[in-house]
Design a protein around this motif. Structure first.
Motif, PDB file in Angstrom:
ATOM      1  N   VAL A  54       0.846  -1.204   0.000  1.00  0.00           N
ATOM      2  CA  VAL A  54       0.000   0.000   0.000  1.00  0.00           C
ATOM      3  C   VAL A  54       0.876   1.247   0.000  1.00  0.00           C
ATOM      4  CG1 VAL A  54      -1.535   1.396   1.441  1.00  0.00           C
ATOM      5  CG2 VAL A  54      -2.073  -1.003   1.034  1.00  0.00           C
ATOM      6  N   GLU A  55       1.858   1.261   0.876  1.00  0.00           N
ATOM      7  CA  GLU A  55       2.752   2.417   0.953  1.00  0.00           C
ATOM      8  C   GLU A  55       3.565   2.566  -0.327  1.00  0.00           C
ATOM      9  OE1 GLU A  55       5.726   4.479   4.192  1.00  0.00           O
ATOM     10  OE2 GLU A  55       5.535   2.302   4.215  1.00  0.00           O
ATOM     11  N   ASN A  56       4.075   1.449  -0.856  1.00  0.00           N
ATOM     12  CA  ASN A  56       4.866   1.492  -2.084  1.00  0.00           C
ATOM     13  C   ASN A  56       4.066   2.054  -3.254  1.00  0.00           C
ATOM     14  OD1 ASN A  56       7.121   0.394  -0.854  1.00  0.00           O
ATOM     15  ND2 ASN A  56       6.647  -1.704  -1.456  1.00  0.00           N
ATOM     16  N   VAL A  57       2.839   1.569  -3.415  1.00  0.00           N
ATOM     17  CA  VAL A  57       2.027   1.981  -4.554  1.00  0.00           C
ATOM     18  C   VAL A  57       1.582   3.437  -4.417  1.00  0.00           C
ATOM     19  CG1 VAL A  57      -0.142   1.575  -5.792  1.00  0.00           C
ATOM     20  CG2 VAL A  57       1.283  -0.362  -5.098  1.00  0.00           C
ATOM     21  N   SER A  58       1.245   3.861  -3.205  1.00  0.00           N
ATOM     22  CA  SER A  58       0.839   5.255  -3.012  1.00  0.00           C
ATOM     23  C   SER A  58       1.985   6.201  -3.360  1.00  0.00           C
ATOM     24  CB  SER A  58       0.365   5.490  -1.574  1.00  0.00           C
ATOM     25  OG  SER A  58       1.417   5.339  -0.643  1.00  0.00           O
ATOM     26  N   LYS A  59       3.194   5.822  -2.995  1.00  0.00           N
ATOM     27  CA  LYS A  59       4.354   6.661  -3.327  1.00  0.00           C
ATOM     28  C   LYS A  59       4.688   6.574  -4.820  1.00  0.00           C
ATOM     29  CE  LYS A  59       6.343   6.728   1.299  1.00  0.00           C
ATOM     30  NZ  LYS A  59       7.510   6.449   2.166  1.00  0.00           N
ATOM     31  N   LEU A  60       4.451   5.408  -5.426  1.00  0.00           N
ATOM     32  CA  LEU A  60       4.698   5.267  -6.859  1.00  0.00           C
ATOM     33  C   LEU A  60       3.734   6.144  -7.654  1.00  0.00           C
ATOM     34  CD1 LEU A  60       6.287   3.828  -9.062  1.00  0.00           C
ATOM     35  CD2 LEU A  60       4.608   1.976  -8.970  1.00  0.00           C
ATOM     36  N   ILE A  61       2.484   6.206  -7.226  1.00  0.00           N
ATOM     37  CA  ILE A  61       1.522   7.094  -7.892  1.00  0.00           C
ATOM     38  C   ILE A  61       2.010   8.534  -7.826  1.00  0.00           C
ATOM     39  CG2 ILE A  61      -0.812   8.052  -7.773  1.00  0.00           C
ATOM     40  CD1 ILE A  61      -1.767   5.276  -6.871  1.00  0.00           C
ATOM     41  N   ASN A  62       2.537   8.931  -6.674  1.00  0.00           N
ATOM     42  CA  ASN A  62       3.035  10.297  -6.538  1.00  0.00           C
ATOM     43  C   ASN A  62       4.257  10.548  -7.423  1.00  0.00           C
ATOM     44  OD1 ASN A  62       1.724  12.198  -4.370  1.00  0.00           O
ATOM     45  ND2 ASN A  62       1.513  10.120  -3.600  1.00  0.00           N
ATOM     46  N   LYS A  63       5.053   9.502  -7.653  1.00  0.00           N
ATOM     47  CA  LYS A  63       6.174   9.665  -8.578  1.00  0.00           C
ATOM     48  C   LYS A  63       5.688   9.973  -9.984  1.00  0.00           C
ATOM     49  CE  LYS A  63       9.743   6.897  -6.283  1.00  0.00           C
ATOM     50  NZ  LYS A  63      10.618   5.699  -6.386  1.00  0.00           N
ATOM     51  N   ARG A  64       4.499   9.484 -10.326  1.00  0.00           N
ATOM     52  CA  ARG A  64       3.915   9.812 -11.628  1.00  0.00           C
ATOM     53  C   ARG A  64       3.658  11.318 -11.738  1.00  0.00           C
ATOM     54  NH1 ARG A  64       5.321   5.065 -12.016  1.00  0.00           N
ATOM     55  NH2 ARG A  64       4.063   3.406 -12.954  1.00  0.00           N
ATOM     56  N   TYR A  65       3.454  11.945 -10.569  1.00  0.00           N
ATOM     57  CA  TYR A  65       3.257  13.405 -10.543  1.00  0.00           C
ATOM     58  C   TYR A  65       4.574  14.153 -10.327  1.00  0.00           C
ATOM     59  CZ  TYR A  65      -1.319  11.572  -8.997  1.00  0.00           C
ATOM     60  OH  TYR A  65      -2.482  10.864  -8.857  1.00  0.00           O
ATOM     61  N   ARG A  66       5.671  13.381 -10.292  1.00  0.00           N
ATOM     62  CA  ARG A  66       6.995  13.948 -10.002  1.00  0.00           C
ATOM     63  C   ARG A  66       7.046  14.560  -8.596  1.00  0.00           C
ATOM     64  NH1 ARG A  66       6.267  14.598 -15.475  1.00  0.00           N
ATOM     65  NH2 ARG A  66       7.984  13.855 -16.775  1.00  0.00           N
ATOM     66  N   VAL A  67       6.381  13.882  -7.678  1.00  0.00           N
ATOM     67  CA  VAL A  67       6.391  14.294  -6.272  1.00  0.00           C
ATOM     68  C   VAL A  67       6.995  13.168  -5.450  1.00  0.00           C
ATOM     69  CG1 VAL A  67       4.997  14.975  -4.281  1.00  0.00           C
ATOM     70  CG2 VAL A  67       4.333  15.717  -6.573  1.00  0.00           C
ATOM     71  N   THR A  68       8.000  13.479  -4.649  1.00  0.00           N
ATOM     72  CA  THR A  68       8.675  12.464  -3.839  1.00  0.00           C
ATOM     73  C   THR A  68       8.810  12.941  -2.396  1.00  0.00           C
ATOM     74  OG1 THR A  68      10.838  13.350  -4.457  1.00  0.00           O
ATOM     75  CG2 THR A  68       9.956  11.557  -5.814  1.00  0.00           C
TER      76      THR A  68
END
Length: 221
Positions: A60-74
């Motif tokens: 869950v944590e990995n995928v939520s952060k991966l989605i944010n990487k799609r927005y170029r947010v880390t």
């Protein structure tokens, strides 16, 4: 029957993260051979459920952060990631519901699941997100002797439904990106291989599931 391979027409997230989700889902279905899915059994806990809960929440944590990487947010915390996802997707009209209103239909139970209930977070608000299964997992992770009861059927079931939603959202976002140059991808904005447990209308899909498609992992990948 047409074959849609992961190589040609599906995003990378379906080749990797969704296939891992399906493995976790299979593990959950295996638990139900010994512990029936019923509110009467929600407090039932075991080492196997603890293992599965920790694995699900990690993804869950990995995928939520991966989605944010799609927005170029880390460099966001888990809860910051969820807030950013919902704020952006409300703007993009991919998901028009606030996080607390997201519902997941259970194909093996009776009532819809609201995996992010317990929070009153609305778009743009500063309200903290409080999710019972996540906090129970965190307590269990850091003090297993005291909180061993948190590795229970209810938390595993609810966290898995949250993972299903986030995985589905990731595939939808990736498919939208592919659709500009791939006419087939445009019509495959949801997982090609369905979940055996959940479905949702909280994501604005372009197409309905088509029974004519069967997913076969590409042996070359």
């Amino acid at each position: 029957m047409p074959i849609v391979t992961a190589k040609k027409n599906t995003p990378d997230s379906e080749k990797t993260h969704w296939q891992y989700y399906l493995m976790l889902e299979k593990d959950f279905l295996g638990l139900l051979e010994y512990c029936a899915l019923s509110t009467d059994n929600y407090d039932c806990y075991s080492n196997r459920m603890t293992q599965l809960l920790l694995s699900i929440c990690s993804e869950v944590e990995n995928v939520s952060k991966l989605i944010n990487k799609r927005y170029r947010v880390t460099n966001l915390t888990f809860f910051e990631s969820l807030k950013n996802i919902m704020d952006r997707e409300l703007d993009n009209r991919i998901c028009e519901k606030d996080i607390c209103d997201i519902s997941i239909e259970s194909l093996i139970g009776c009532s819809p699941i609201y995996p992010f209930s317990g929070t009153n977070y609305k778009k743009g608000s500063k309200t903290d997100i409080k999710i019972e299964w996540w906090h129970d997992m965190a307590d269990l992770k850091h003090d297993r002797e005291k909180y061993r009861n948190n590795g229970n059927l209810k938390n595993v079931y609810n966290s898995l439904s949250a993972l299903f939603f986030l995985e589905s959202l990731l595939i939808k976002i990736d498919s939208e990106a592919l659709a500009a140059n791939d006419k087939i991808a445009k019509n495959l904005d949801r997982p090609v291989q369905d979940s055996s447990i959940f479905s949702t209308e909280s994501i604005n899909y372009r197409c309905n599931r088509s029974p004519e498609f069967t997913f076969y992992p590409d042996p070359q990948k």
